[in-house]
Design an enzyme around this catalytic site. Structure first.
Site, PDB file in Angstrom:
ATOM      1  N   ASN A  13     -39.038 -23.706  31.811  1.00 10.31           N
ATOM      2  CA  ASN A  13     -39.108 -22.359  32.429  1.00 10.31           C
ATOM      3  C   ASN A  13     -37.768 -21.714  32.098  1.00 10.31           C
ATOM      4  O   ASN A  13     -36.730 -22.218  32.539  1.00 10.31           O
ATOM      5  CB  ASN A  13     -39.275 -22.573  33.942  1.00 10.31           C
ATOM      6  CG  ASN A  13     -39.742 -21.398  34.743  1.00 10.31           C
ATOM      7  OD1 ASN A  13     -39.707 -21.482  35.959  1.00 10.31           O
ATOM      8  ND2 ASN A  13     -40.210 -20.331  34.138  1.00 10.31           N
ATOM      9  N   ASN A  65     -39.033 -11.211  37.266  1.00  8.58           N
ATOM     10  CA  ASN A  65     -39.990 -11.763  36.311  1.00  8.58           C
ATOM     11  C   ASN A  65     -39.920 -10.985  35.001  1.00  8.58           C
ATOM     12  O   ASN A  65     -39.387  -9.866  34.966  1.00  8.58           O
ATOM     13  CB  ASN A  65     -41.414 -11.626  36.873  1.00  8.58           C
ATOM     14  CG  ASN A  65     -41.695 -12.565  38.019  1.00  8.58           C
ATOM     15  OD1 ASN A  65     -41.510 -13.773  37.930  1.00  8.58           O
ATOM     16  ND2 ASN A  65     -42.136 -11.983  39.145  1.00  8.58           N
ATOM     17  N   CYS A  74     -36.789 -18.340  43.030  1.00 12.86           N
ATOM     18  CA  CYS A  74     -37.196 -18.965  41.768  1.00 12.86           C
ATOM     19  C   CYS A  74     -36.594 -20.364  41.750  1.00 12.86           C
ATOM     20  O   CYS A  74     -35.362 -20.491  41.733  1.00 12.86           O
ATOM     21  CB  CYS A  74     -36.691 -18.120  40.596  1.00 12.86           C
ATOM     22  SG  CYS A  74     -37.131 -18.822  39.011  1.00 12.86           S
ATOM     23  N   ASN A  76     -36.953 -23.181  39.529  1.00 12.29           N
ATOM     24  CA  ASN A  76     -36.298 -23.611  38.285  1.00 12.29           C
ATOM     25  C   ASN A  76     -35.097 -22.699  38.005  1.00 12.29           C
ATOM     26  O   ASN A  76     -34.066 -23.143  37.492  1.00 12.29           O
ATOM     27  CB  ASN A  76     -37.284 -23.531  37.110  1.00 12.29           C
ATOM     28  CG  ASN A  76     -38.357 -24.606  37.192  1.00 12.29           C
ATOM     29  OD1 ASN A  76     -38.079 -25.733  37.587  1.00 12.29           O
ATOM     30  ND2 ASN A  76     -39.575 -24.259  36.850  1.00 12.29           N
ATOM     31  N   HIS A 166     -47.708 -18.926  46.824  1.00 16.52           N
ATOM     32  CA  HIS A 166     -48.263 -19.899  45.873  1.00 16.52           C
ATOM     33  C   HIS A 166     -49.646 -20.339  46.321  1.00 16.52           C
ATOM     34  O   HIS A 166     -49.820 -20.734  47.474  1.00 16.52           O
ATOM     35  CB  HIS A 166     -47.349 -21.122  45.748  1.00 16.52           C
ATOM     36  CG  HIS A 166     -46.228 -20.919  44.778  1.00 16.52           C
ATOM     37  ND1 HIS A 166     -46.415 -21.021  43.415  1.00 16.52           N
ATOM     38  CD2 HIS A 166     -44.934 -20.578  44.956  1.00 16.52           C
ATOM     39  CE1 HIS A 166     -45.266 -20.776  42.804  1.00 16.52           C
ATOM     40  NE2 HIS A 166     -44.358 -20.499  43.708  1.00 16.52           N
ATOM     41  N   ASN A 197     -48.728 -16.644  42.810  1.00 19.03           N
ATOM     42  CA  ASN A 197     -48.625 -17.620  41.710  1.00 19.03           C
ATOM     43  C   ASN A 197     -49.789 -18.596  41.897  1.00 19.03           C
ATOM     44  O   ASN A 197     -50.217 -18.836  43.045  1.00 19.03           O
ATOM     45  CB  ASN A 197     -47.287 -18.366  41.802  1.00 19.03           C
ATOM     46  CG  ASN A 197     -46.105 -17.425  41.645  1.00 19.03           C
ATOM     47  OD1 ASN A 197     -45.759 -17.015  40.553  1.00 19.03           O
ATOM     48  ND2 ASN A 197     -45.499 -17.036  42.774  1.00 19.03           N
ATOM     49  N   GLU A 215     -48.078 -17.934  36.550  1.00 16.80           N
ATOM     50  CA  GLU A 215     -47.136 -17.272  37.452  1.00 16.80           C
ATOM     51  C   GLU A 215     -47.406 -15.775  37.643  1.00 16.80           C
ATOM     52  O   GLU A 215     -47.702 -15.060  36.674  1.00 16.80           O
ATOM     53  CB  GLU A 215     -45.704 -17.414  36.906  1.00 16.80           C
ATOM     54  CG  GLU A 215     -45.065 -18.729  37.266  1.00 16.80           C
ATOM     55  CD  GLU A 215     -43.561 -18.670  37.095  1.00 16.80           C
ATOM     56  OE1 GLU A 215     -42.944 -17.672  37.484  1.00 16.80           O
ATOM     57  OE2 GLU A 215     -43.017 -19.654  36.546  1.00 16.80           O
ATOM     58  N   ARG A 216     -47.271 -15.351  38.861  1.00 19.18           N
ATOM     59  CA  ARG A 216     -47.267 -13.915  39.169  1.00 19.18           C
ATOM     60  C   ARG A 216     -46.129 -13.264  38.382  1.00 19.18           C
ATOM     61  O   ARG A 216     -45.003 -13.741  38.425  1.00 19.18           O
ATOM     62  CB  ARG A 216     -47.053 -13.719  40.664  1.00 19.18           C
ATOM     63  CG  ARG A 216     -46.891 -12.283  41.107  1.00 19.18           C
ATOM     64  CD  ARG A 216     -46.636 -12.153  42.586  1.00 19.18           C
ATOM     65  NE  ARG A 216     -45.318 -12.655  42.992  1.00 19.18           N
ATOM     66  CZ  ARG A 216     -44.825 -12.457  44.224  1.00 19.18           C
ATOM     67  NH1 ARG A 216     -45.543 -11.823  45.137  1.00 19.18           N
ATOM     68  NH2 ARG A 216     -43.638 -12.931  44.549  1.00 19.18           N
ATOM     69  N   CYS A 224     -42.954 -24.449  37.058  1.00 16.16           N
ATOM     70  CA  CYS A 224     -42.630 -23.500  38.128  1.00 16.16           C
ATOM     71  C   CYS A 224     -42.119 -24.300  39.324  1.00 16.16           C
ATOM     72  O   CYS A 224     -42.873 -25.070  39.932  1.00 16.16           O
ATOM     73  CB  CYS A 224     -43.879 -22.697  38.502  1.00 16.16           C
ATOM     74  SG  CYS A 224     -43.551 -21.515  39.806  1.00 16.16           S
ATOM     75  N   THR A 226     -40.906 -23.455  42.456  1.00 16.47           N
ATOM     76  CA  THR A 226     -41.487 -23.163  43.771  1.00 16.47           C
ATOM     77  C   THR A 226     -42.956 -23.572  43.796  1.00 16.47           C
ATOM     78  O   THR A 226     -43.480 -23.978  44.836  1.00 16.47           O
ATOM     79  CB  THR A 226     -41.372 -21.662  44.088  1.00 16.47           C
ATOM     80  OG1 THR A 226     -41.865 -20.900  42.975  1.00 16.47           O
ATOM     81  CG2 THR A 226     -39.943 -21.263  44.398  1.00 16.47           C
ATOM     82  N   GLY A 227     -43.591 -23.507  42.613  1.00 21.92           N
ATOM     83  CA  GLY A 227     -45.001 -23.910  42.529  1.00 21.92           C
ATOM     84  C   GLY A 227     -45.174 -25.405  42.721  1.00 21.92           C
ATOM     85  O   GLY A 227     -46.018 -25.858  43.514  1.00 21.92           O
TER      86      GLY A 227
HETATM   87  N1  LIG Z   1     -40.693 -19.707  37.943  1.00 15.10           N
HETATM   88  C1  LIG Z   1     -40.264 -19.604  39.325  1.00 15.10           C
HETATM   89  C2  LIG Z   1     -41.220 -18.833  40.174  1.00 15.10           C
HETATM   90  C3  LIG Z   1     -40.913 -17.425  40.114  1.00 15.10           C
HETATM   91  C4  LIG Z   1     -41.772 -16.709  41.075  1.00 15.10           C
HETATM   92  C5  LIG Z   1     -42.343 -15.474  40.460  1.00 15.10           C
HETATM   93  N2  LIG Z   1     -43.277 -15.761  39.401  1.00 15.10           N
HETATM   94  C6  LIG Z   1     -43.062 -14.674  41.522  1.00 15.10           C
HETATM   95  O1  LIG Z   1     -43.416 -15.253  42.559  1.00 15.10           O
HETATM   96  O2  LIG Z   1     -43.262 -13.477  41.316  1.00 15.10           O
HETATM   97  C7  LIG Z   1     -39.965 -20.950  39.937  1.00 15.10           C
HETATM   98  O3  LIG Z   1     -39.563 -21.850  39.188  1.00 15.10           O
HETATM   99  O4  LIG Z   1     -40.087 -21.072  41.168  1.00 15.10           O
END
Ligand SMILES: N[C@H](CCC[C@H](N)C(=O)O)C(=O)O
Length: 284
Positions: A13, A65, A74, A76, A166, A197, A215-216, A224, A226-227
């Protein structure tokens, strides 16, 4: 405008990171994200982060994003942010705090032979209340194991807030055609007023999970943070897995520990890719 940057990735990421002082125009950050993250006309990345001063923590992290939308957190990215500020000598301690729109996060630099190879982050607890995620679920106390029907397919989904919304879908087989066809539809489904997401997760055993994420605001990414954390939190909640988990994504492996008090600790890589000067032609 010439803007010094570094590009790093956390399990594939990838992110562009700049210092606030090199481009102190907050109103243009979204435009800078769209142009610099473009894979052809820009540097190319899933997101842009800006390192700024904070009144409440050691640093403040702005995250955008690649479509220019700002997100509260975020996973990562914050590991790469932590490595950036430590390697740049902006902090000497290995434990420090970063202010995000999802609250103040505590990070720990993990070093081997004098170089940062990984970062540990206290990701906090999942939030289940639909209003706070947000999810449209009148009167419900959570959005766990709900059904979403799209075309002729039914998805059993669980949506939580891990800094950002998520949606987790457990499946026996990770099919990239399903991820890329239904990910964008679920991302913008009417249940999710601010989008979501979308994480497709295969439980390998009680200590191993495989995840693929749409991802959103960024589309399919190789990982991801947080995912992955959300998947582990929901798997633990539903007794589908234990409390120390190795999660493999297309871009790498993250370690998630679910603590007694439901706090989740994410440990994972943060690696330099390149650094240079971005020529931001913001006239267009
Ligand atoms: N890549 C990110 C997530 C970004 C979140 C973003 N995509 C959103 O929620 O709009 C991560 O590693 O957590």
């Amino acid at each position: 405008m010439n803007i010094p940057f570094k590009k790093l990735h956390g399990a594939g990421n990838d992110f562009i990171i700049i210092k606030y002082d090199s481009y102190p125009y907050e109103k243009k950050f979204n435009d800078l994200a769209v142009k610099s993250c473009h894979r052809r006309f820009g540097i190319g990345a899933d997101g842009l982060m800006i390192v700024a001063a904070s009144k409440e923590a050691d640093f403040k992290m702005y995250y955008y994003n690649s479509d220019g939308s700002r997100a509260n957190m975020c996973g990562n990215g914050i590991r790469c942010f932590a490595k950036f500020v430590y390697d740049e000598g902006l902090v000497k301690a290995k434990n420090f705090t970063i202010e995000t729109l999802a609250g103040i996060k505590t990070v720990e630099i993990l070093e081997k032979n004098g170089s940062v190879y990984a970062v540990s982050v206290n990701m906090g607890k999942m939030t289940l209340e639909p209003k706070k995620i947000p999810v449209k679920a009148e009167g419900a106390k959570d959005f766990i194991n709900r059904t979403i029907k799209i075309e002729d397919k039914e998805f059993l989904v669980s949506t939580v807030l891990m800094g950002v919304p998520h949606t987790v879908i457990f499946t026996d087989e990770l099919d990239m055609n399903i991820v890329k066809k239904f990910g964008p539809i679920i991302e913008k489904h009417g249940f999710f007023p601010e989008g979501t997401n979308v994480n497709f997760a295969k439980i390998v055993d009680e200590a191993h999970i495989e995840v693929r994420t749409w991802e959103r605001g960024a589309g399919y990414t190789l990982a991801c943070g947080t995912g992955v954390t959300s998947v582990c939190g929901v798997a633990h909640l539903l007794n589908l897995a234990g409390d120390t988990l190795l999660v493999s994504t297309e871009g790498g492996t993250l370690k998630i520990t679910v603590m007694e008090n439901q706090l989740m600790i994410m440990e994972g890589p943060a690696e330099d890719i390149c650094y240079g000067v971005y020529v931001f032609n913001n006239i267009l």
